[in-house]
Design a protein around this motif. Structure first.
Motif, PDB file in Angstrom:
ATOM      1  N   ASN A  65       0.801  -1.236   0.000  1.00 32.93           N
ATOM      2  CA  ASN A  65       0.000   0.000   0.000  1.00 32.93           C
ATOM      3  C   ASN A  65       0.831   1.282   0.000  1.00 32.93           C
ATOM      4  O   ASN A  65       0.440   2.292   0.581  1.00 32.93           O
ATOM      5  N   LEU A  66       1.973   1.223  -0.641  1.00 37.38           N
ATOM      6  CA  LEU A  66       2.787   2.435  -0.765  1.00 37.38           C
ATOM      7  C   LEU A  66       2.563   3.079  -2.133  1.00 37.38           C
ATOM      8  O   LEU A  66       2.731   4.286  -2.297  1.00 37.38           O
ATOM      9  N   VAL A  67       2.152   2.254  -3.079  1.00 30.91           N
ATOM     10  CA  VAL A  67       1.973   2.725  -4.446  1.00 30.91           C
ATOM     11  C   VAL A  67       0.642   2.188  -4.975  1.00 30.91           C
ATOM     12  O   VAL A  67       0.224   1.103  -4.597  1.00 30.91           O
ATOM     13  N   HIS A  68      -0.016   2.956  -5.813  1.00 30.29           N
ATOM     14  CA  HIS A  68      -1.213   2.440  -6.475  1.00 30.29           C
ATOM     15  C   HIS A  68      -1.060   2.542  -7.984  1.00 30.29           C
ATOM     16  O   HIS A  68      -0.314   3.370  -8.493  1.00 30.29           O
ATOM     17  N   GLU A  69      -1.788   1.643  -8.630  1.00 27.46           N
ATOM     18  CA  GLU A  69      -1.718   1.544 -10.076  1.00 27.46           C
ATOM     19  C   GLU A  69      -2.837   2.375 -10.685  1.00 27.46           C
ATOM     20  O   GLU A  69      -3.938   2.402 -10.148  1.00 27.46           O
ATOM     21  N   ILE A  70      -2.558   3.042 -11.789  1.00 25.02           N
ATOM     22  CA  ILE A  70      -3.578   3.865 -12.429  1.00 25.02           C
ATOM     23  C   ILE A  70      -3.716   3.456 -13.890  1.00 25.02           C
ATOM     24  O   ILE A  70      -2.722   3.371 -14.610  1.00 25.02           O
ATOM     25  N   ASP A  71      -4.940   3.222 -14.294  1.00 25.41           N
ATOM     26  CA  ASP A  71      -5.216   2.981 -15.705  1.00 25.41           C
ATOM     27  C   ASP A  71      -5.929   4.220 -16.226  1.00 25.41           C
ATOM     28  O   ASP A  71      -7.102   4.417 -15.980  1.00 25.41           O
ATOM     29  N   ASP A  72      -5.187   5.087 -16.920  1.00 23.68           N
ATOM     30  CA  ASP A  72      -5.766   6.367 -17.335  1.00 23.68           C
ATOM     31  C   ASP A  72      -6.279   6.312 -18.769  1.00 23.68           C
ATOM     32  O   ASP A  72      -6.650   7.320 -19.343  1.00 23.68           O
ATOM     33  N   GLY A  73      -6.260   5.112 -19.353  1.00 20.82           N
ATOM     34  CA  GLY A  73      -6.765   4.968 -20.705  1.00 20.82           C
ATOM     35  C   GLY A  73      -5.706   5.266 -21.759  1.00 20.82           C
ATOM     36  O   GLY A  73      -5.962   5.164 -22.944  1.00 20.82           O
ATOM     37  N   SER A  74      -4.498   5.634 -21.346  1.00 21.53           N
ATOM     38  CA  SER A  74      -3.438   5.956 -22.300  1.00 21.53           C
ATOM     39  C   SER A  74      -2.769   4.686 -22.818  1.00 21.53           C
ATOM     40  O   SER A  74      -1.960   4.737 -23.735  1.00 21.53           O
ATOM     41  N   GLY A  75      -3.080   3.573 -22.207  1.00 19.99           N
ATOM     42  CA  GLY A  75      -2.512   2.311 -22.662  1.00 19.99           C
ATOM     43  C   GLY A  75      -1.344   1.853 -21.812  1.00 19.99           C
ATOM     44  O   GLY A  75      -0.966   0.701 -21.855  1.00 19.99           O
ATOM     45  N   ALA A  76      -0.758   2.766 -21.046  1.00 23.05           N
ATOM     46  CA  ALA A  76       0.360   2.388 -20.187  1.00 23.05           C
ATOM     47  C   ALA A  76      -0.087   2.478 -18.730  1.00 23.05           C
ATOM     48  O   ALA A  76      -0.713   3.453 -18.336  1.00 23.05           O
ATOM     49  N   THR A  77       0.223   1.463 -17.967  1.00 25.43           N
ATOM     50  CA  THR A  77      -0.087   1.500 -16.540  1.00 25.43           C
ATOM     51  C   THR A  77       0.849   2.498 -15.884  1.00 25.43           C
ATOM     52  O   THR A  77       2.040   2.537 -16.185  1.00 25.43           O
ATOM     53  N   LYS A  78       0.294   3.327 -15.019  1.00 28.06           N
ATOM     54  CA  LYS A  78       1.131   4.284 -14.299  1.00 28.06           C
ATOM     55  C   LYS A  78       1.056   4.007 -12.814  1.00 28.06           C
ATOM     56  O   LYS A  78       0.094   3.412 -12.325  1.00 28.06           O
ATOM     57  N   PHE A  79       2.083   4.446 -12.109  1.00 27.72           N
ATOM     58  CA  PHE A  79       2.163   4.208 -10.674  1.00 27.72           C
ATOM     59  C   PHE A  79       2.358   5.527  -9.942  1.00 27.72           C
ATOM     60  O   PHE A  79       3.082   6.406 -10.398  1.00 27.72           O
ATOM     61  N   ALA A  80       1.691   5.654  -8.804  1.00 23.37           N
ATOM     62  CA  ALA A  80       1.854   6.855  -7.997  1.00 23.37           C
ATOM     63  C   ALA A  80       1.892   6.458  -6.532  1.00 23.37           C
ATOM     64  O   ALA A  80       1.345   5.413  -6.132  1.00 23.37           O
ATOM     65  N   LEU A  81       2.533   7.300  -5.730  1.00 21.23           N
ATOM     66  CA  LEU A  81       2.620   7.030  -4.300  1.00 21.23           C
ATOM     67  C   LEU A  81       1.265   7.228  -3.632  1.00 21.23           C
ATOM     68  O   LEU A  81       0.494   8.106  -4.002  1.00 21.23           O
ATOM     69  N   CYS A  82       1.011   6.414  -2.640  1.00 19.89           N
ATOM     70  CA  CYS A  82      -0.219   6.550  -1.856  1.00 19.89           C
ATOM     71  C   CYS A  82       0.030   7.552  -0.733  1.00 19.89           C
ATOM     72  O   CYS A  82       1.168   7.861  -0.396  1.00 19.89           O
ATOM     73  N   GLU A  83      -1.042   8.015  -0.144  1.00 21.03           N
ATOM     74  CA  GLU A  83      -0.907   8.877   1.019  1.00 21.03           C
ATOM     75  C   GLU A  83      -0.529   8.020   2.231  1.00 21.03           C
ATOM     76  O   GLU A  83      -0.716   6.804   2.237  1.00 21.03           O
ATOM     77  N   ASP A  84      -0.021   8.692   3.252  1.00 22.32           N
ATOM     78  CA  ASP A  84       0.449   8.002   4.456  1.00 22.32           C
ATOM     79  C   ASP A  84      -0.487   6.913   4.964  1.00 22.32           C
ATOM     80  O   ASP A  84      -0.093   5.793   5.196  1.00 22.32           O
ATOM     81  N   ARG A  85      -1.728   7.299   5.158  1.00 23.63           N
ATOM     82  CA  ARG A  85      -2.644   6.378   5.831  1.00 23.63           C
ATOM     83  C   ARG A  85      -3.409   5.490   4.858  1.00 23.63           C
ATOM     84  O   ARG A  85      -4.321   4.786   5.252  1.00 23.63           O
ATOM     85  N   CYS A  86      -3.037   5.546   3.593  1.00 24.44           N
ATOM     86  CA  CYS A  86      -3.768   4.798   2.572  1.00 24.44           C
ATOM     87  C   CYS A  86      -3.662   3.292   2.809  1.00 24.44           C
ATOM     88  O   CYS A  86      -2.589   2.769   3.061  1.00 24.44           O
ATOM     89  N   GLU A  87      -4.787   2.610   2.726  1.00 26.39           N
ATOM     90  CA  GLU A  87      -4.761   1.153   2.790  1.00 26.39           C
ATOM     91  C   GLU A  87      -5.280   0.565   1.481  1.00 26.39           C
ATOM     92  O   GLU A  87      -5.581  -0.620   1.395  1.00 26.39           O
ATOM     93  N   CYS A  88      -5.420   1.447   0.515  1.00 34.75           N
ATOM     94  CA  CYS A  88      -5.880   1.040  -0.813  1.00 34.75           C
ATOM     95  C   CYS A  88      -7.230   0.333  -0.769  1.00 34.75           C
ATOM     96  O   CYS A  88      -7.487  -0.585  -1.554  1.00 34.75           O
ATOM     97  N   ASN A  89      -8.068   0.713   0.163  1.00 38.62           N
ATOM     98  CA  ASN A  89      -9.451   0.224   0.161  1.00 38.62           C
ATOM     99  C   ASN A  89     -10.234   1.068  -0.827  1.00 38.62           C
ATOM    100  O   ASN A  89      -9.769   2.104  -1.282  1.00 38.62           O
ATOM    101  N   LEU A  90     -11.453   0.642  -1.090  1.00 38.48           N
ATOM    102  CA  LEU A  90     -12.281   1.431  -1.994  1.00 38.48           C
ATOM    103  C   LEU A  90     -12.474   2.850  -1.463  1.00 38.48           C
ATOM    104  O   LEU A  90     -12.532   3.802  -2.228  1.00 38.48           O
ATOM    105  N   GLU A  91     -12.525   2.978  -0.140  1.00 37.32           N
ATOM    106  CA  GLU A  91     -12.742   4.314   0.458  1.00 37.32           C
ATOM    107  C   GLU A  91     -11.533   5.219   0.254  1.00 37.32           C
ATOM    108  O   GLU A  91     -11.635   6.435   0.394  1.00 37.32           O
ATOM    109  N   ASP A  92     -10.383   4.616  -0.014  1.00 32.12           N
ATOM    110  CA  ASP A  92      -9.162   5.415  -0.194  1.00 32.12           C
ATOM    111  C   ASP A  92      -9.001   5.901  -1.628  1.00 32.12           C
ATOM    112  O   ASP A  92      -8.095   6.671  -1.926  1.00 32.12           O
ATOM    113  N   LEU A  93      -9.843   5.413  -2.531  1.00 30.63           N
ATOM    114  CA  LEU A  93      -9.644   5.737  -3.944  1.00 30.63           C
ATOM    115  C   LEU A  93      -9.952   7.203  -4.232  1.00 30.63           C
ATOM    116  O   LEU A  93     -10.928   7.757  -3.725  1.00 30.63           O
TER     117      LEU A  93
END
Ligand SMILES: [Zn+2]
Ligand SMILES: [Zn+2]
Length: 140
Positions: A65-93
């Motif tokens: 849960n330090l990084v999340h994956e983003i599909d922005d429709g550009s065809g390439a998967t991108k990665f970005a850092l999560c916020e401190d308390r992020c647990e990558c639950n649906l509520e964190d999106l």
């Protein structure tokens, strides 16, 4: 480099990730950017580091849960850092913004994806909310 120095090793330890040299380099690269990055972008900055090593580090960050994956429709998967308390639950999106000029994708952490009532028997596993337009950098 960032003026307010954040210690990468501490960030990794806080997420229970062992700070190896590769992981530190990948994290530093992500910290140095304000937009999400493709594997290829990280590879370009970390000249000489093998793609598979970068990929493994990213996958480890994702699992922890330090990084999340983003599909922005550009065809390439991108990665970005999560916020401190992020647990990558649906509520964190949060909402992502794709700039059609510079083709960068930004995390709009302050904008949460609204929770939606799905029809019965539909089970949500993930959600992707991408807004497209012109980013602040390109809009000047
Ligand atoms: Zn832009
Ligand atoms: Zn994001």
């Amino acid at each position: 480099m960032n003026s307010q120095k954040i210690e990468p090793a501490k960030i990794l330890l806080a997420k229970n990730i062992k700070p190896t040299p590769i992981r530190l380099k990948v994290l530093e690269t992500l910290l140095s950017q304000t937009h999400a990055m493709r594997l290829y972008d990280i590879e370009n900055i970390l000249d000489g580091v093998e793609r598979t090593s970068i990929f493994r580090a990213i996958k480890n960050f994702e699992k922890n849960n330090l990084v999340h994956e983003i599909d922005d429709g550009s065809g390439a998967t991108k990665f970005a850092l999560c916020e401190d308390r992020c647990e990558c639950n649906l509520e964190d999106l949060h909402v992502h913004f794709f700039c059609k000029i510079c083709e960068q994708t930004f995390c709009l952490q302050q904008l949460q994806i609204p929770s939606m009532e799905l029809p019965p028997e539909f089970v949500v596993e993930s959600a992707n909310f991408v807004i497209k337009g012109i980013c602040a950098n390109c809009n000047t």
